[in-house]
Design an enzyme around this catalytic site. Structure first.
Site, PDB file in Angstrom:
ATOM      1  N   LYS A  45      42.580  54.818  38.456  1.00  0.00           N
ATOM      2  CA  LYS A  45      42.466  53.562  37.700  1.00  0.00           C
ATOM      3  C   LYS A  45      43.075  52.416  38.517  1.00  0.00           C
ATOM      4  O   LYS A  45      44.120  52.590  39.160  1.00  0.00           O
ATOM      5  CB  LYS A  45      43.219  53.701  36.364  1.00  0.00           C
ATOM      6  CG  LYS A  45      43.396  52.407  35.579  1.00  0.00           C
ATOM      7  CD  LYS A  45      42.093  51.853  35.026  1.00  0.00           C
ATOM      8  CE  LYS A  45      42.285  50.483  34.354  1.00  0.00           C
ATOM      9  NZ  LYS A  45      40.994  49.861  33.982  1.00  0.00           N
ATOM     10  N   ASN A  69      33.405  46.823  27.323  1.00  0.00           N
ATOM     11  CA  ASN A  69      34.842  47.090  27.362  1.00  0.00           C
ATOM     12  C   ASN A  69      35.613  45.822  27.702  1.00  0.00           C
ATOM     13  O   ASN A  69      35.134  44.949  28.435  1.00  0.00           O
ATOM     14  CB  ASN A  69      35.172  48.196  28.378  1.00  0.00           C
ATOM     15  CG  ASN A  69      35.446  47.660  29.773  1.00  0.00           C
ATOM     16  OD1 ASN A  69      36.563  47.230  30.078  1.00  0.00           O
ATOM     17  ND2 ASN A  69      34.413  47.661  30.624  1.00  0.00           N
ATOM     18  N   MET A  71      39.267  46.465  28.453  1.00  0.00           N
ATOM     19  CA  MET A  71      40.467  47.305  28.480  1.00  0.00           C
ATOM     20  C   MET A  71      41.710  46.475  28.842  1.00  0.00           C
ATOM     21  O   MET A  71      42.799  46.710  28.327  1.00  0.00           O
ATOM     22  CB  MET A  71      40.305  48.433  29.495  1.00  0.00           C
ATOM     23  CG  MET A  71      39.086  49.335  29.253  1.00  0.00           C
ATOM     24  SD  MET A  71      39.147  50.190  27.687  1.00  0.00           S
ATOM     25  CE  MET A  71      40.452  51.370  27.989  1.00  0.00           C
ATOM     26  N   GLY A  72      41.531  45.522  29.759  1.00  0.00           N
ATOM     27  CA  GLY A  72      42.664  44.669  30.151  1.00  0.00           C
ATOM     28  C   GLY A  72      43.615  45.334  31.129  1.00  0.00           C
ATOM     29  O   GLY A  72      44.823  45.102  31.087  1.00  0.00           O
ATOM     30  N   LEU A  73      43.042  46.180  31.994  1.00  0.00           N
ATOM     31  CA  LEU A  73      43.815  46.789  33.083  1.00  0.00           C
ATOM     32  C   LEU A  73      44.995  47.669  32.623  1.00  0.00           C
ATOM     33  O   LEU A  73      46.088  47.582  33.186  1.00  0.00           O
ATOM     34  CB  LEU A  73      44.347  45.693  34.014  1.00  0.00           C
ATOM     35  CG  LEU A  73      43.613  45.490  35.330  1.00  0.00           C
ATOM     36  CD1 LEU A  73      44.117  44.217  36.028  1.00  0.00           C
ATOM     37  CD2 LEU A  73      43.830  46.682  36.263  1.00  0.00           C
ATOM     38  N   CYS A 130      37.929  42.450  38.151  1.00  0.00           N
ATOM     39  CA  CYS A 130      38.246  42.792  36.761  1.00  0.00           C
ATOM     40  C   CYS A 130      37.911  41.612  35.858  1.00  0.00           C
ATOM     41  O   CYS A 130      38.469  40.523  36.035  1.00  0.00           O
ATOM     42  CB  CYS A 130      39.710  43.151  36.571  1.00  0.00           C
ATOM     43  SG  CYS A 130      40.027  43.404  34.804  1.00  0.00           S
ATOM     44  N   ASN A 132      38.459  41.231  32.625  1.00  0.00           N
ATOM     45  CA  ASN A 132      39.027  41.315  31.273  1.00  0.00           C
ATOM     46  C   ASN A 132      40.482  40.922  31.122  1.00  0.00           C
ATOM     47  O   ASN A 132      41.090  41.254  30.103  1.00  0.00           O
ATOM     48  CB  ASN A 132      38.862  42.750  30.745  1.00  0.00           C
ATOM     49  CG  ASN A 132      37.408  43.155  30.695  1.00  0.00           C
ATOM     50  OD1 ASN A 132      36.549  42.319  30.461  1.00  0.00           O
ATOM     51  ND2 ASN A 132      37.140  44.428  30.929  1.00  0.00           N
ATOM     52  N   LYS A 164      35.784  46.282  45.477  1.00  0.00           N
ATOM     53  CA  LYS A 164      34.903  46.420  44.313  1.00  0.00           C
ATOM     54  C   LYS A 164      34.459  45.036  43.894  1.00  0.00           C
ATOM     55  O   LYS A 164      35.287  44.158  43.616  1.00  0.00           O
ATOM     56  CB  LYS A 164      35.682  47.096  43.173  1.00  0.00           C
ATOM     57  CG  LYS A 164      34.939  47.229  41.846  1.00  0.00           C
ATOM     58  CD  LYS A 164      34.089  48.481  41.794  1.00  0.00           C
ATOM     59  CE  LYS A 164      33.606  48.804  40.390  1.00  0.00           C
ATOM     60  NZ  LYS A 164      34.520  49.702  39.714  1.00  0.00           N
ATOM     61  N   VAL A 193      28.272  47.832  41.358  1.00  0.00           N
ATOM     62  CA  VAL A 193      28.904  46.647  40.830  1.00  0.00           C
ATOM     63  C   VAL A 193      29.939  47.019  39.762  1.00  0.00           C
ATOM     64  O   VAL A 193      29.846  48.088  39.152  1.00  0.00           O
ATOM     65  CB  VAL A 193      27.863  45.712  40.140  1.00  0.00           C
ATOM     66  CG1 VAL A 193      26.885  45.175  41.143  1.00  0.00           C
ATOM     67  CG2 VAL A 193      27.114  46.442  38.993  1.00  0.00           C
ATOM     68  N   ASN A 194      30.877  46.117  39.547  1.00  0.00           N
ATOM     69  CA  ASN A 194      31.739  46.222  38.379  1.00  0.00           C
ATOM     70  C   ASN A 194      30.909  45.860  37.148  1.00  0.00           C
ATOM     71  O   ASN A 194      29.722  45.524  37.260  1.00  0.00           O
ATOM     72  CB  ASN A 194      32.935  45.274  38.540  1.00  0.00           C
ATOM     73  CG  ASN A 194      34.172  45.778  37.806  1.00  0.00           C
ATOM     74  OD1 ASN A 194      34.072  46.290  36.691  1.00  0.00           O
ATOM     75  ND2 ASN A 194      35.330  45.621  38.413  1.00  0.00           N
TER      76      ASN A 194
END
Ligand code: RRO
Length: 311
Positions: A45, A69, A71-73, A130, A132, A164, A193-194
């Site tokens: 992760k 999603n 998730m917020g890392l 990211c 989020n 990424k 891709v993300n």
């Protein structure tokens, strides 16, 4: 079985498949399940400098044709993954990838320095995408900031590493991002891709957003993003012949993995479908991709990788 083996930056993988960072990889027991599965590799992760709980739930949901999603890392902090990388048995056939996603360039520098000092044979995938974290725009959409980050990080990492990337939707952006990537010799792979950032899923009956963070806005994954993912894989494969692309997005069976490889992917990561099906998925994907290759007369990945035809 056809030969599904590949390599990333010269490191061999017994088959092309592994998890997309974020899925089945926050805790050691999940990473252990990946090790015991028929994946060809595993990635942790995305780590931040400090541990994070992430955003409030519900923060992931399957939706028709995919997932959303925010998730917020959530992660255990980089030291947890550094310890895991120290303990990892590198005589295993699967290489270990470590994802880093610092909330600032300074945090990325500190984390990279710690991994470099540990001198381990794991490979870094730095997450520039990211979508989020409230108040933190994606680095991947600020091309100058990404260039600046790479100018600092690439010489620090020294070894081959990857980034990424978010999906891009404009040819000018493919050109600009490829131009930046081209400047860094040890940037060996791009993971494309993300999730497609900031979609909104709404329940028709209750007229309510499906996930809680950010008023319901979250990254889209799964089948609905396959064609965006294929385009990004192919765009960077065409523009960066000296680098590799890891394809991710919309793979639910061997067929979509085959398409990613035709588009140019050297390996294929699985997010939403792994989350929904669990690590037994990898056995199915290996068989399905092998069956397709044998039916088409391909013995190895390199027989068809990047060979998509155009009209
Ligand atoms: O943790 C997340 O919310 C997350 C991350 Br870091 C990412 O890179 N991609 C994504 O869809 N979610």
């Amino acid at each position: 079985m056809a030969d599904l083996s590949t390599n990333i930056a010269g490191v061999p993988l017994p088959n092309v498949f592994f998890n997309a960072s974020g899925v089945w990889c926050q805790h050691e027991h999940e990473l252990q399940a990946l090790l015991e599965s028929q994946s060809g590799s595993l990635i942790t992760k995305s780590a931040t400098f400090e541990p994070r709980e992430g955003n409030p739930s519900p923060r992931y949901l399957p939706i028709p044709n995919g997932s959303i999603n925010s998730m917020g890392l959530p992660n255990e902090g980089y030291e947890y993954y550094l310890n895991y990388a120290r303990k990892f048995d590198y005589s295993h056939t699967k290489p270990l990838f470590i994802s880093l996603s610092g909330l600032s360039l300074a945090d990325n520098v500190k984390m990279v320095e710690a991994f470099v000092a540990a001198d381990l044979p794991c490979m870094l995938e730095i997450n520039f995408s990211c979508p989020n974290v409230p108040g933190k725009p994606q680095l991947g959409y600020d091309i100058e900031a990404m260039d600046n980050a790479l100018a600092t990080l690439a010489p620090l990492v020294k070894k081959p590493f990857g980034i990424k990337l978010p999906p891009y939707f404009d040819i000018a952006h493919f050109d600009q991002v490829a131009g930046v990537c081209q400047k860094y010799d040890n940037l060996a792979f791009l993971t494309c891709v993300n999730s497609v950032g900031n979609g909104l899923a709404i329940d028709f009956e209750t007229e309510t957003a499906l996930i809680k963070p950010k008023d319901g806005f979250g990254g889209l994954g799964g089948a609905m993003i396959l064609n965006t993912a294929l385009a990004n894989v192919n765009a960077f494969h065409r523009r960066l012949p000296g680098k590799q692309v890891i394809g991710v997005g919309g793979v639910t069976s061997g067929k979509e993995a085959f398409l990613h490889i035709l588009a140019g992917a050297s390996a294929v990561q699985i997010g939403t479908q792994l989350k929904e099906e669990g690590p037994a998925l990898f056995e199915r994907l290996n068989k399905e991709l092998s069956d397709i290759m044998m039916a088409k007369g391909y013995n190895s990945i390199e027989d068809f990788r990047g060979k998509v035809k155009t009209l």
